[in-house]
Enzyme design. Structure first.
Site, PDB file in Angstrom:
ATOM      1  N   HIS A 102      -6.191  90.323  80.842  1.00 36.07           N
ATOM      2  CA  HIS A 102      -5.033  89.606  80.276  1.00 36.07           C
ATOM      3  C   HIS A 102      -5.498  88.324  79.575  1.00 36.07           C
ATOM      4  CE1 HIS A 102      -2.267  92.254  82.237  1.00 36.07           C
ATOM      5  NE2 HIS A 102      -2.349  91.733  83.430  1.00 36.07           N
TER       6      HIS A 102
ATOM      7  N   MET B  45       4.164 108.869  85.647  1.00 37.26           N
ATOM      8  CA  MET B  45       3.474 107.734  86.253  1.00 37.26           C
ATOM      9  C   MET B  45       4.338 107.049  87.314  1.00 37.26           C
ATOM     10  SD  MET B  45       1.323 106.092  83.096  1.00 37.26           S
ATOM     11  CE  MET B  45       0.450 104.947  84.164  1.00 37.26           C
TER      12      MET B  45
ATOM     13  N   ARG C 279       9.188  99.951  86.003  1.00 37.22           N
ATOM     14  CA  ARG C 279      10.615  99.701  86.199  1.00 37.22           C
ATOM     15  C   ARG C 279      11.469 100.562  85.277  1.00 37.22           C
ATOM     16  NH1 ARG C 279      14.604  96.271  84.313  1.00 37.22           N
ATOM     17  NH2 ARG C 279      13.212  95.698  82.622  1.00 37.22           N
TER      18      ARG C 279
END
Length: 311
Positions: A126, A250, A267
């Site tokens: 990241h 997934m 989500r």
């Protein structure tokens, strides 16, 4: 569960346990002006990372949090398995002593252990480019840069913070939006992240892909990514990677692959969820910030802001 997944789940469990006894203001620390989660990153690890020796054939995925890095990680690990003549998802598809794939997460001895891993090594980060080890650019290791429209990144990050004890949670979306726009986020400001990576996008060892284009045509995206990393695919192998990387597939396996945070990580997996949260004033603020920082840049154009971020 293969070794790499076990490393992921063990680290997450440890971080969650540590975070449970910490105050909100202890969850983040600052390094070189950027905030990071205390339970998964440390100053010692960042210092050790500086001397990390990249290899030319390393496979690196770079993306800001909540840009889809877990999704693209699945695609890349499957492609690497195929390149090694292994079955994606099989026990043998992971290296026996696999490391947690996020480059800046782990312990100080991690980078020494990584010298013993066979090529190609897969890693995710990241971090902004200026905070990556210099050897990554000196060796011209191939980097897949993943970007996503900033309004969906903010929306996804908000739900992520409220679902994960290792990050400060928020009572309201308005409070989160203020922090997101005033650079008080783990891994720093997203628009600054884009702006820094924009300086590198012309390098031949970097390929940029957007979350939205992968969502729109996963098969084409997988094919292009495989070509970039020099991995030949049969039609059958392509279809296998595409099927295994569907959001539904997934999410269904997420408790096994990602442990306690599986449901938080996977989500909705959709585009334009920001429309459920952004107020008119917040839309204007984000539009103005994007215009000032990214309009006219290569990454700015690649994001198709007018298509995905205009109400």
């Amino acid at each position: 569960m293969d070794k790499s997944r076990k490393a992921f789940v063990d680290l997450v469990d440890k971080a969650l346990a540590a975070a449970s006894s910490m105050h909100r203001d202890e969850l983040l620390f600052s390094y070189k002006g950027i905030l990071y989660p205390t339970t998964v990153c440390s100053l010692e690890v960042f210092k050790a990372l500086e001397s990390f020796e990249a290899r030319r054939d390393d496979v690196i995925l770079a993306g800001y949090p909540k840009s889809g890095t877990n999704w693209l990680s699945q695609i890349l690990t499957d492609l690497i398995a195929i390149s090694q003549k292994k079955t994606p998802g099989g026990e043998s598809s992971a290296n026996a002593e696999e490391e947690f794939p996020y480059l800046e997460v782990g312990d100080t001895e991690k980078y020494e252990r990584m010298t013993k891993l066979p090529s190609p090594r897969f890693m995710v980060t990241h971090l902004r480019p200026e905070n990556l080890p210099k050897s990554v650019f000196q060796r011209k290791a191939k980097i897949l840069l993943l970007i996503r429209n900033p309004k969906d990144v903010a929306t996804s990050f908000y739900h992520f913070c409220n679902g994960l004890a290792t990050l400060p949670s928020y009572e309201t979306w308005d409070d989160f939006f203020t922090d997101f726009m005033t650079k008080k986020m783990a891994w720093g400001c997203y628009l600054e992240y884009l702006s820094e990576w924009n300086k590198y996008v012309d390098q031949e060892n970097i390929m940029t892909v957007t979350y939205e284009e992968v969502k729109e045509n996963r098969a084409l995206a997988v094919k292009n990514i495989a070509t970039f990393f020099g991995i030949p695919l049969t039609e059958e192998e392509l279809q296998l990677v595409v099927e295994r990387s569907s959001f539904q597939s997934m999410k269904k396996k997420s408790d096994k692959t990602h442990g306690a945070v599986g449901n938080v990580l996977f989500r909705k997996g959709c585009v334009s969820d920001w429309k459920n949260l952004f107020s008119e004033d917040q839309n204007e603020k984000m539009d103005k910030a994007f215009e000032e920082r990214m309009a006219g840049t290569k990454l700015g154009k690649k994001l198709k802001y007018d298509v995905y971020c205009k109400a």
